[in-house]
Design an enzyme around this catalytic site. Structure first.
Site, PDB file in Angstrom:
ATOM      1  N   LYS A   1       0.826  -1.211   0.000  1.00 20.59           N
ATOM      2  CA  LYS A   1       0.000   0.000   0.000  1.00 20.59           C
ATOM      3  C   LYS A   1       0.866   1.269   0.000  1.00 20.59           C
ATOM      4  O   LYS A   1       0.644   2.179  -0.789  1.00 20.59           O
ATOM      5  CB  LYS A   1      -0.927   0.035   1.232  1.00 20.59           C
ATOM      6  CG  LYS A   1      -1.889  -1.144   1.325  1.00 20.59           C
ATOM      7  CD  LYS A   1      -2.804  -1.034   2.538  1.00 20.59           C
ATOM      8  CE  LYS A   1      -2.070  -1.056   3.864  1.00 20.59           C
ATOM      9  NZ  LYS A   1      -1.336  -2.310   4.135  1.00 20.59           N
TER      10      LYS A   1
ATOM     11  N   ARG B   1      -9.436   1.300   8.540  1.00 21.92           N
ATOM     12  CA  ARG B   1      -9.016  -0.055   8.861  1.00 21.92           C
ATOM     13  C   ARG B   1     -10.069  -0.810   9.660  1.00 21.92           C
ATOM     14  O   ARG B   1      -9.844  -1.967  10.009  1.00 21.92           O
ATOM     15  CB  ARG B   1      -7.749   0.029   9.716  1.00 21.92           C
ATOM     16  CG  ARG B   1      -6.480  -0.435   9.034  1.00 21.92           C
ATOM     17  CD  ARG B   1      -5.360  -0.298  10.047  1.00 21.92           C
ATOM     18  NE  ARG B   1      -4.167  -0.994   9.680  1.00 21.92           N
ATOM     19  CZ  ARG B   1      -3.121  -0.439   9.086  1.00 21.92           C
ATOM     20  NH1 ARG B   1      -3.144   0.827   8.738  1.00 21.92           N
ATOM     21  NH2 ARG B   1      -2.051  -1.160   8.844  1.00 21.92           N
TER      22      ARG B   1
ATOM     23  N   ARG C   1      11.468  -5.429   5.103  1.00 18.83           N
ATOM     24  CA  ARG C   1      11.224  -4.017   4.781  1.00 18.83           C
ATOM     25  C   ARG C   1      12.230  -3.108   5.495  1.00 18.83           C
ATOM     26  O   ARG C   1      12.535  -3.300   6.665  1.00 18.83           O
ATOM     27  CB  ARG C   1       9.799  -3.631   5.197  1.00 18.83           C
ATOM     28  CG  ARG C   1       9.535  -2.125   5.058  1.00 18.83           C
ATOM     29  CD  ARG C   1       8.066  -1.790   5.040  1.00 18.83           C
ATOM     30  NE  ARG C   1       7.353  -2.163   6.245  1.00 18.83           N
ATOM     31  CZ  ARG C   1       6.034  -2.060   6.382  1.00 18.83           C
ATOM     32  NH1 ARG C   1       5.299  -1.625   5.370  1.00 18.83           N
ATOM     33  NH2 ARG C   1       5.453  -2.419   7.495  1.00 18.83           N
TER      34      ARG C   1
ATOM     35  N   ARG D   1      11.366  -0.841  10.994  1.00 16.89           N
ATOM     36  CA  ARG D   1      10.293  -0.552  11.955  1.00 16.89           C
ATOM     37  C   ARG D   1      10.272  -1.608  13.048  1.00 16.89           C
ATOM     38  O   ARG D   1      10.317  -2.793  12.743  1.00 16.89           O
ATOM     39  CB  ARG D   1       8.945  -0.518  11.220  1.00 16.89           C
ATOM     40  CG  ARG D   1       8.705   0.800  10.524  1.00 16.89           C
ATOM     41  CD  ARG D   1       7.514   0.772   9.613  1.00 16.89           C
ATOM     42  NE  ARG D   1       6.332   0.123  10.195  1.00 16.89           N
ATOM     43  CZ  ARG D   1       5.167   0.056   9.580  1.00 16.89           C
ATOM     44  NH1 ARG D   1       5.010   0.578   8.375  1.00 16.89           N
ATOM     45  NH2 ARG D   1       4.152  -0.536  10.146  1.00 16.89           N
TER      46      ARG D   1
ATOM     47  N   ARG E   1      -0.284  -8.328  13.491  1.00 14.09           N
ATOM     48  CA  ARG E   1      -0.878  -7.333  12.591  1.00 14.09           C
ATOM     49  C   ARG E   1      -1.693  -7.998  11.486  1.00 14.09           C
ATOM     50  O   ARG E   1      -2.742  -7.490  11.094  1.00 14.09           O
ATOM     51  CB  ARG E   1       0.220  -6.437  12.008  1.00 14.09           C
ATOM     52  CG  ARG E   1       0.765  -5.465  13.070  1.00 14.09           C
ATOM     53  CD  ARG E   1       2.130  -4.892  12.709  1.00 14.09           C
ATOM     54  NE  ARG E   1       2.139  -4.308  11.389  1.00 14.09           N
ATOM     55  CZ  ARG E   1       3.204  -4.255  10.605  1.00 14.09           C
ATOM     56  NH1 ARG E   1       4.346  -4.746  10.997  1.00 14.09           N
ATOM     57  NH2 ARG E   1       3.116  -3.683   9.428  1.00 14.09           N
TER      58      ARG E   1
HETATM   59  P1  ADP Z   1       1.447  -1.293   7.315  1.00 11.76           P
HETATM   60  O1  ADP Z   1       2.021  -0.356   6.293  1.00 11.76           O
HETATM   61  O2  ADP Z   1       2.375  -2.412   7.579  1.00 11.76           O
HETATM   62  O3  ADP Z   1       0.072  -1.763   6.992  1.00 11.76           O
HETATM   63  P2  ADP Z   1       0.903   1.072   8.896  1.00 11.76           P
HETATM   64  O4  ADP Z   1       2.097   1.945   8.823  1.00 11.76           O
HETATM   65  O5  ADP Z   1      -0.245   1.382   8.024  1.00 11.76           O
HETATM   66  O6  ADP Z   1       1.368  -0.453   8.665  1.00 11.76           O
HETATM   67  O7  ADP Z   1       0.356   1.004  10.393  1.00 11.76           O
HETATM   68  C1  ADP Z   1       1.225   0.748  11.474  1.00 11.76           C
HETATM   69  C2  ADP Z   1       0.429   0.701  12.755  1.00 11.76           C
HETATM   70  O8  ADP Z   1      -0.204   1.976  12.986  1.00 11.76           O
HETATM   71  C3  ADP Z   1      -0.705  -0.303  12.796  1.00 11.76           C
HETATM   72  O9  ADP Z   1      -0.265  -1.603  13.166  1.00 11.76           O
HETATM   73  C4  ADP Z   1      -1.619   0.318  13.864  1.00 11.76           C
HETATM   74  O10 ADP Z   1      -1.102   0.115  15.173  1.00 11.76           O
HETATM   75  C5  ADP Z   1      -1.492   1.810  13.558  1.00 11.76           C
HETATM   76  N1  ADP Z   1      -2.505   2.264  12.591  1.00 11.76           N
HETATM   77  C6  ADP Z   1      -2.256   2.771  11.349  1.00 11.76           C
HETATM   78  N2  ADP Z   1      -3.399   3.099  10.742  1.00 11.76           N
HETATM   79  C7  ADP Z   1      -4.398   2.790  11.590  1.00 11.76           C
HETATM   80  C8  ADP Z   1      -5.819   2.869  11.533  1.00 11.76           C
HETATM   81  N3  ADP Z   1      -6.459   3.338  10.445  1.00 11.76           N
HETATM   82  N4  ADP Z   1      -6.535   2.457  12.619  1.00 11.76           N
HETATM   83  C9  ADP Z   1      -5.920   1.990  13.716  1.00 11.76           C
HETATM   84  N5  ADP Z   1      -4.593   1.872  13.841  1.00 11.76           N
HETATM   85  C10 ADP Z   1      -3.823   2.263  12.784  1.00 11.76           C
HETATM   86  P1  ADP Z   2       2.191  -1.874   3.203  1.00 13.32           P
HETATM   87  O1  ADP Z   2       2.168  -0.371   3.219  1.00 13.32           O
HETATM   88  O2  ADP Z   2       0.980  -2.456   2.534  1.00 13.32           O
HETATM   89  O3  ADP Z   2       2.435  -2.478   4.549  1.00 13.32           O
HETATM   90  P2  ADP Z   2       4.773  -1.590   1.823  1.00 13.32           P
HETATM   91  O4  ADP Z   2       4.489  -0.744   0.632  1.00 13.32           O
HETATM   92  O5  ADP Z   2       5.467  -0.956   2.950  1.00 13.32           O
HETATM   93  O6  ADP Z   2       3.415  -2.351   2.281  1.00 13.32           O
HETATM   94  O7  ADP Z   2       5.608  -2.854   1.307  1.00 13.32           O
HETATM   95  C1  ADP Z   2       6.025  -3.878   2.215  1.00 13.32           C
HETATM   96  C2  ADP Z   2       7.377  -4.427   1.747  1.00 13.32           C
HETATM   97  O8  ADP Z   2       7.211  -5.167   0.539  1.00 13.32           O
HETATM   98  C3  ADP Z   2       8.409  -3.354   1.432  1.00 13.32           C
HETATM   99  O9  ADP Z   2       9.668  -3.848   1.824  1.00 13.32           O
HETATM  100  C4  ADP Z   2       8.319  -3.196  -0.093  1.00 13.32           C
HETATM  101  O10 ADP Z   2       9.559  -2.787  -0.655  1.00 13.32           O
HETATM  102  C5  ADP Z   2       7.964  -4.601  -0.527  1.00 13.32           C
HETATM  103  N1  ADP Z   2       7.077  -4.630  -1.702  1.00 13.32           N
HETATM  104  C6  ADP Z   2       6.021  -3.813  -1.964  1.00 13.32           C
HETATM  105  N2  ADP Z   2       5.406  -4.163  -3.123  1.00 13.32           N
HETATM  106  C7  ADP Z   2       6.083  -5.241  -3.601  1.00 13.32           C
HETATM  107  C8  ADP Z   2       5.938  -6.073  -4.775  1.00 13.32           C
HETATM  108  N3  ADP Z   2       4.950  -5.857  -5.656  1.00 13.32           N
HETATM  109  N4  ADP Z   2       6.821  -7.084  -4.933  1.00 13.32           N
HETATM  110  C9  ADP Z   2       7.807  -7.319  -4.027  1.00 13.32           C
HETATM  111  N5  ADP Z   2       7.995  -6.571  -2.906  1.00 13.32           N
HETATM  112  C10 ADP Z   2       7.147  -5.545  -2.700  1.00 13.32           C
END
Ligand code: ADP
Ligand code: ADP
Length: 207
Positions: free
Chosen positions: A9, A84, A123, A149, A160
């Site tokens: 995302k 979410r 990541r 992270r 998560r």
């Molecule tokens: P990822 O990219 O791996 O999906 P995020 O950076 O979006 O993770 O979120 C990291 C953490 O921040 C989540 O595990 C949660 O604790 C909090 N968080 C982010 N967005 C939301 C949301 N919309 N509602 C509740 N908690 C959130």
């Molecule tokens: P999210 O925000 O959904 O948690 P991220 O964009 O942070 O996901 O991506 C999670 C990890 O996967 C990062 O290390 C990123 O570089 C890698 N990644 C994202 N998209 C792809 C893809 N299409 N193929 C392989 N690795 C990916």
């Protein structure tokens, strides 16, 4: 943008925002900025993020409500990691309706569970630029100032993913019913996923 943690995302949202000239709003980034700055909000949410649980809806909705009021959002925004939960989705629909607006597209990035753990544990983020890398799939350039992270440790990653299935996956049905959900194969290469989402976005809003 909807999808499990690690779906891509953030990676996609940053590029889409640049290409479509929209702001990128990541609630995860906003929470982490607050934690780094030591704000009152940061202090309230730090332990929640570290555990992999979700921040309470009221706090999260208020944060987004404030952010969407800023003038840079008038052309629209790409929401990454929000909503979410169903209450967040309903609050967002209400907020937008008040402004005579609505969600135009809910891109669902679909990735299987086996792949998510490897994506998240590999990541890395550049502290200076906020760019997202992966040790194997999107290697950082020489000289990047990398951090990992704390919630990308395997144990927290599993928590998560469980939170996603319990709280966020029901939004797929919510947005499908609203007619805005579009599914994308998140296991394709980063550039290919991007191309498909950009095409879907441009169909809605011809350049
Ligand atoms: P990822 O990219 O791996 O999906 P995020 O950076 O979006 O993770 O979120 C990291 C953490 O921040 C989540 O595990 C949660 O604790 C909090 N968080 C982010 N967005 C939301 C949301 N919309 N509602 C509740 N908690 C959130
Ligand atoms: P999210 O925000 O959904 O948690 P991220 O964009 O942070 O996901 O991506 C999670 C990890 O996967 C990062 O290390 C990123 O570089 C890698 N990644 C994202 N998209 C792809 C893809 N299409 N193929 C392989 N690795 C990916």
């Amino acid at each position: 943008m909807i999808g499990p943690p690690g779906a891509g995302k953030g990676t996609q949202a940053k590029e889409l925002a640049r290409l479509l000239e929209l702001v990128h709003i990541s609630t995860g980034d906003l929470f982490r900025d607050n934690i780094r700055a030591g704000s009152a909000l940061g202090k309230r949410v730090e332990a929640v993020l570290a555990s992999g649980a979700l921040v309470p809806d009221e706090l999260t909705i208020e944060l987004v409500r404030e952010r969407l009021r800023a003038p840079d959002c008038v052309r629209g925004a790409i929401l990454d990691g929000f909503p979410r939960t169903l209450p967040q989705a309903e609050a967002l629909s209400g907020l937008l309706a008040e402004a005579g607006d609505k969600i135009s597209l809910a891109p669902y990035i679909k990735v299987s569970d086996q792949i998510l753990v490897e994506r998240l544990t590999g990541r890395r983020t550049d502290r200076r630029t906020g760019r997202i890398y992966h040790v194997k799939y999107n290697p950082p350039p020489e000289g990047a100032d990398l951090e990992q992270r704390p919630d990308d440790a395997e144990h927290t990653v599993r928590r998560r993913i469980a939170e996603y299935y319990a709280n966020t996956a029901p939004l797929l049905e919510y947005y499908r019913k609203a007619g805005v959900l579009r599914e994308f194969d998140g296991e394709l290469a980063i550039a290919d996923v991007l191309q498909l989402i950009v095409a879907a976005a441009r169909e809605l809003r011809p350049a």
